[in-house]
Motif scaffolding. Structure first.
Motif, short mmCIF file in Angstrom:
data_model
loop_
_atom_site.label_atom_id
_atom_site.label_comp_id
_atom_site.label_asym_id
_atom_site.label_seq_id
_atom_site.Cartn_x
_atom_site.Cartn_y
_atom_site.Cartn_z
N UNK A 79 0.84 -1.21 0.00
CA UNK A 79 0.00 0.00 0.00
C UNK A 79 0.88 1.26 0.00
N UNK A 80 1.95 1.25 0.80
CA UNK A 80 2.87 2.39 0.83
C UNK A 80 3.48 2.63 -0.56
N UNK A 81 3.89 1.54 -1.21
CA UNK A 81 4.50 1.66 -2.53
C UNK A 81 3.50 2.22 -3.54
N UNK A 82 2.26 1.74 -3.49
CA UNK A 82 1.25 2.20 -4.45
C UNK A 82 0.87 3.67 -4.22
N UNK A 83 0.85 4.10 -2.97
CA UNK A 83 0.43 5.48 -2.68
C UNK A 83 1.57 6.46 -2.92
N UNK A 84 2.76 6.16 -2.41
CA UNK A 84 3.88 7.11 -2.47
C UNK A 84 4.68 6.99 -3.76
N UNK A 85 4.58 5.86 -4.46
CA UNK A 85 5.28 5.63 -5.73
C UNK A 85 6.77 5.99 -5.64
N UNK A 86 7.53 5.26 -4.82
CA UNK A 86 8.96 5.56 -4.67
C UNK A 86 9.76 5.05 -5.88
N UNK A 87 11.05 5.29 -5.81
CA UNK A 87 11.96 4.79 -6.84
C UNK A 87 11.88 3.26 -6.89
#
Length: 415
Positions: A93-101
């Motif tokens: 969920x963090x990856x999908x929301x914040x879209x990091x490198x």
């Protein structure tokens, strides 16, 4: 037990990790002539992977867990699996929301899902037993139950980390490197000083690609003329995918930590094998002692490597503060809250032994900071090593307070 006492107990192993990390950072600095250089860290990391970690896992299982214990504590493997599953969902969920490198996506998911089942439970849980007024019985009774719980947690955690997390980091690193390679191929050659040989090589590559394209076109024409060949190609593709999947599974099974887990289960569960190496009268006791001695080097080496990587990570890390804050909230607060309700529901349904210490151990498994073995994997696959060292620095600093709060709450709830 007061809050300040719990703070001292919970923060002691965290402070140990940070102090040893400082030693590693000092050894990697110019003050020590870069003694802990990047090449040396890679070599030491491989030794940890091939020798130290398997020894620690085997010694933990074989020494402290019997077959009867495994049957009685059947919910603990399920509980640890749930920590990885729920934590992985939070990380996703963090990856999908914040879209990091793309470089750090796998590290974020691994940080949220993989807790430090190694040295922290082994230090914190017996230390809780040393405090007066706890709900877990007398000091000796509590420690006699706490150590097997802790070592069983360590062994199971190592199994999940070196299967699920290992495969996660491997897949994400391959995706990142494929992306980097694709980006590199898109960059045109603007070097005006390129010599004639370079241009000739490029011309040869273009010619070969043209010839290959013509061959592919001819093969496609033959395929179109023969309908039966399509089914043959489909069968070959399915067989190849099956072989690739099987080879990946075998590669995971044959990794040293996984082999050590299987052997530890075997020697711990089979009494005849256990009596060979465990106990004062065991004829091969020296083998277990040697393996234990080798395994004791795992945590110091990983922590020193963490400090060495941290010196570079503070300079080149691309992590944003909001990503670090999200990981801390998900790993140290949201996941333990979910875990508490999971464990209480299992206790109310009669799935757990009537031992409040066992429930305490199960909930603490959700509240642990990220596993330091992720640093070993990041360095093995050469992706995000510096970034993960920064993640560990902040999460371990925050976990000193988080573990204290959760320990205080659990002792009150289980009293």
């Amino acid at each position: 037990m007061g809050f300040l006492q719990l703070l001292e107990v919970a923060s002691a192993p965290i402070i140990q990790v940070l102090l040893i990390s400082v030693v590693g950072a000092f050894l990697a600095s110019s003050y020590c002539n870069n003694l802990l250089s990047e090449d040396f860290r890679r070599s030491l990391n491989k030794i940890v992977f091939l020798a130290f970690t398997p020894s620690l896992i085997f010694a933990s299982f074989a020494k402290s867990v019997s077959l009867d214990d495994m049957i009685l504590w059947w919910f603990m493997p399920i509980n640890i699996g749930l920590t990885f599953l729920i934590g992985g969902i939070l990380g996703w969920i963090i990856v999908k929301i914040l879209k990091p490198n793309l470089k750090v996506e796998g590290l974020i998911i691994a940080s949220c899902s993989s807790g430090n089942m190694g040295n922290l439970p082994v230090v914190i849980i017996p230390a809780i037993c040393d405090q007066k007024g706890g709900p877990f019985g007398t000091r000796d009774e509590c420690r006699n139950r706490a150590l097997p719980y802790s070592f069983f947690s360590l062994g199971l955690g190592g199994f999940f980390i070196w299967t699920y997390t290992y495969q996660l980091i491997l897949n994400r690193s391959m995706r990142y490197k494929a992306f980097e390679a694709a980006q590199a191929m898109k960059i045109p050659n603007t070097d005006l000083d390129a010599d004639t040989e370079t241009r000739l090589l490029q011309g040869n590559i273009v010619s070969e690609n043209t010839v290959m394209g013509e061959r592919d076109t001819e093969n496609q024409i033959l395929v179109d003329q023969d309908p039966s060949s399509e089914s043959k190609i489909a069968e070959i593709s399915s067989w190849q995918r099956m072989r690739e999947t099987l080879s990946r599974v075998l590669a995971e099974i044959m990794s040293p930590p996984t082999i050590a887990t299987c052997l530890g289960f075997t020697f711990g569960g089979v009494k005849s094998l256990r009596s060979l190496i465990i106990g004062q009268d065991a004829p091969l006791r020296v083998i277990q002692d040697s393996i234990q001695l080798l395994g004791d080097g795992t945590i110091p080496c990983i922590t020193i490597l963490l400090g060495g990587n941290l010196t570079q990570g503070m300079k080149s890390s691309c992590l944003q503060p909001r990503i670090l804050i999200s990981i801390i909230i998900a790993r140290l607060f949201v996941l333990p809250a979910i875990g508490f309700f999971v464990v209480r529901a299992a206790a109310n349904l009669g799935f757990l032994p009537e031992d409040p210490l066992f429930q305490y151990v199960l909930v603490i498994q959700y509240a642990l900071p990220p596993a330091m073995n992720i640093s070993t994997m990041a360095q093995l696959f050469d992706v995000g090593t510096e970034e993960f060292s920064v993640i560990l620095l902040w999460t371990y600093g925050a976990s000193a307070i988080a573990l204290t709060l959760w320990s205080t709450f659990l002792i009150w709830a289980l009293s």
